[in-house]
Structures are given as structure tokens and as C-alpha cells.
Design a protein around this motif. Sequence first.
Motif, PDB file in Angstrom:
ATOM      1  N   LEU A  89       0.798  -1.223   0.000  1.00 11.70           N
ATOM      2  CA  LEU A  89       0.000   0.000   0.000  1.00 11.70           C
ATOM      3  C   LEU A  89       0.834   1.279   0.000  1.00 11.70           C
ATOM      4  N   SER A  90       2.043   1.236   0.532  1.00  7.75           N
ATOM      5  CA  SER A  90       2.863   2.450   0.662  1.00  7.75           C
ATOM      6  C   SER A  90       3.782   2.622  -0.537  1.00  7.75           C
ATOM      7  N   PRO A  91       3.976   3.880  -0.966  1.00 10.01           N
ATOM      8  CA  PRO A  91       5.032   4.103  -1.959  1.00 10.01           C
ATOM      9  C   PRO A  91       6.393   3.898  -1.305  1.00 10.01           C
ATOM     10  N   LYS A  92       7.342   3.379  -2.041  1.00 12.39           N
ATOM     11  CA  LYS A  92       8.671   3.092  -1.491  1.00 12.39           C
ATOM     12  C   LYS A  92       9.336   4.354  -0.963  1.00 12.39           C
ATOM     13  N   GLY A  98      12.186  -2.590   5.251  1.00 11.63           N
ATOM     14  CA  GLY A  98      10.846  -3.122   5.057  1.00 11.63           C
ATOM     15  C   GLY A  98      10.666  -4.003   3.837  1.00 11.63           C
ATOM     16  N   GLU A  99      11.735  -4.654   3.385  1.00 11.81           N
ATOM     17  CA  GLU A  99      11.630  -5.512   2.204  1.00 11.81           C
ATOM     18  C   GLU A  99      10.887  -6.800   2.544  1.00 11.81           C
ATOM     19  N   LEU A 100       9.958  -7.167   1.689  1.00 10.97           N
ATOM     20  CA  LEU A 100       9.304  -8.469   1.772  1.00 10.97           C
ATOM     21  C   LEU A 100      10.125  -9.432   0.932  1.00 10.97           C
ATOM     22  N   THR A 101      10.617 -10.506   1.558  1.00 11.85           N
ATOM     23  CA  THR A 101      11.356 -11.514   0.805  1.00 11.85           C
ATOM     24  C   THR A 101      10.676 -12.859   0.977  1.00 11.85           C
ATOM     25  N   LYS A 111      12.804  -7.305  -7.027  1.00 12.89           N
ATOM     26  CA  LYS A 111      12.656  -6.426  -5.872  1.00 12.89           C
ATOM     27  C   LYS A 111      11.867  -5.166  -6.219  1.00 12.89           C
ATOM     28  N   ASN A 112      12.144  -4.569  -7.384  1.00 13.00           N
ATOM     29  CA  ASN A 112      11.446  -3.333  -7.735  1.00 13.00           C
ATOM     30  C   ASN A 112       9.951  -3.554  -7.951  1.00 13.00           C
ATOM     31  N   ILE A 113       9.556  -4.761  -8.323  1.00 14.81           N
ATOM     32  CA  ILE A 113       8.128  -5.073  -8.475  1.00 14.81           C
ATOM     33  C   ILE A 113       7.490  -5.211  -7.094  1.00 14.81           C
ATOM     34  N   ILE A 114       8.117  -5.978  -6.215  1.00 11.50           N
ATOM     35  CA  ILE A 114       7.569  -6.200  -4.874  1.00 11.50           C
ATOM     36  C   ILE A 114       7.384  -4.876  -4.132  1.00 11.50           C
ATOM     37  N   GLU A 115       8.313  -3.946  -4.337  1.00 15.58           N
ATOM     38  CA  GLU A 115       8.279  -2.685  -3.594  1.00 15.58           C
ATOM     39  C   GLU A 115       7.358  -1.637  -4.203  1.00 15.58           C
ATOM     40  N   SER A 116       6.813  -1.873  -5.366  1.00 16.91           N
ATOM     41  CA  SER A 116       5.970  -0.876  -6.029  1.00 16.91           C
ATOM     42  C   SER A 116       4.602  -0.792  -5.372  1.00 16.91           C
ATOM     43  N   GLN A 117       4.164   0.432  -5.101  1.00 17.00           N
ATOM     44  CA  GLN A 117       2.849   0.653  -4.494  1.00 17.00           C
ATOM     45  C   GLN A 117       1.775   0.045  -5.389  1.00 17.00           C
ATOM     46  N   GLY A 118       0.861  -0.708  -4.773  1.00 11.77           N
ATOM     47  CA  GLY A 118      -0.231  -1.346  -5.513  1.00 11.77           C
ATOM     48  C   GLY A 118       0.069  -2.763  -5.961  1.00 11.77           C
ATOM     49  N   THR A 119       1.323  -3.199  -5.849  1.00 14.85           N
ATOM     50  CA  THR A 119       1.679  -4.557  -6.246  1.00 14.85           C
ATOM     51  C   THR A 119       1.027  -5.567  -5.317  1.00 14.85           C
ATOM     52  N   ILE A 120       0.541  -6.648  -5.908  1.00 15.19           N
ATOM     53  CA  ILE A 120      -0.043  -7.742  -5.138  1.00 15.19           C
ATOM     54  C   ILE A 120       0.807  -8.980  -5.382  1.00 15.19           C
ATOM     55  N   ILE A 121       1.307  -9.553  -4.301  1.00 15.04           N
ATOM     56  CA  ILE A 121       2.127 -10.765  -4.366  1.00 15.04           C
ATOM     57  C   ILE A 121       1.308 -11.908  -3.784  1.00 15.04           C
TER      58      ILE A 121
END
Length: 152
Positions: A89-92, A98-101, A111-121
Motif C-alpha cells: 500500500l505504501s510508496p517506497k 521493510g523488504e518483503l522476501t 525487488k522493484n516489483i515487490i516494492e511498487s505501491q499497488g503490487t499484489i504478491i
Amino acid sequence: FPVTIGWWRRSKIRWIHQENPNFKFLFDEYWKILISVNRDFFGFNVTHLPPLQFTEYYSTDLGEYKSHQDVFWITNTPRHRKVSIVTQLSPKSDYDGGELTLDNITEKPPKNIIESQGTIIAFPSFVYHTLHPVTRGKRYSLVGWFEGPKFQ
């Protein structure tokens, strides 16, 4: 009411319930995503989506969630969590760290996809994953767990 939990997890959480008409659209969207992802990747028997978790990680707490799985293997419940879905939900620019791995998997999302606001993993709930400490700012996410009959 926000809750801070244990040494393995420092975050504040709130629950979003499907019965609240203001949030029904979230559950509808999560189901649409699950149907597509589950068809294309997992093929799990999924029947239930419990309340969604709005999670807040603050640098003032070094907010984190140490490596864990989302499946409760030992509890005496009729269902297991099968697919976990995390929405960023947050912009990087609002936080550092706060990295999700996703741990111990060979194909990791960029990494740049996971950290992008609005990305759903979306990933199988038995995959170990970590939310590393937030060192500046705050990070928000929305988490859901699709459940179904116990794994056999």
C-alpha cells in the motif's frame, strides 16, 4: 485497535471484515485475483477468505516480521491457509528497509516489483517469508489468506 505483537513481529494490525459493506469490494477483488492465480499456478482447493489484515510497520519500532509461514500446521482447525496475498500500500519513498522476501525459493519476484505501491504478491502459504525491519518512515500492507480443506 492496533496491536503490537511479540519479539518475532513488531507491527500494528487491524482487521477488515467482509460483513462491512464499505469493504466488500476488497474481498470481491481478492477473490478475482485468487481465482486467476490459483488456476494458473497453484491448483489448491480454496473455499474461504477470512478477514483481511491491515498491517502497519513503523521505523520507530523497527517494524518487522521475522521469517515465518502462514499455515498453522498443528492447530485443530478444519482448514489450512493455502494462498497468502500481500498488497503493497505504501510508496517506497515513504520508508527505507521493510523488504518483503520469499525465503528458500528459486524463482523470486524482482525487488522493484515487490516494492511498487499497488503490487499484489500471491504465494503458497507454506512458503517462508520475511518482512525486514523498517528503518525510516512507515510501511502499510493489506494481507489476506485463502483457506481450504487441510492439506493431505
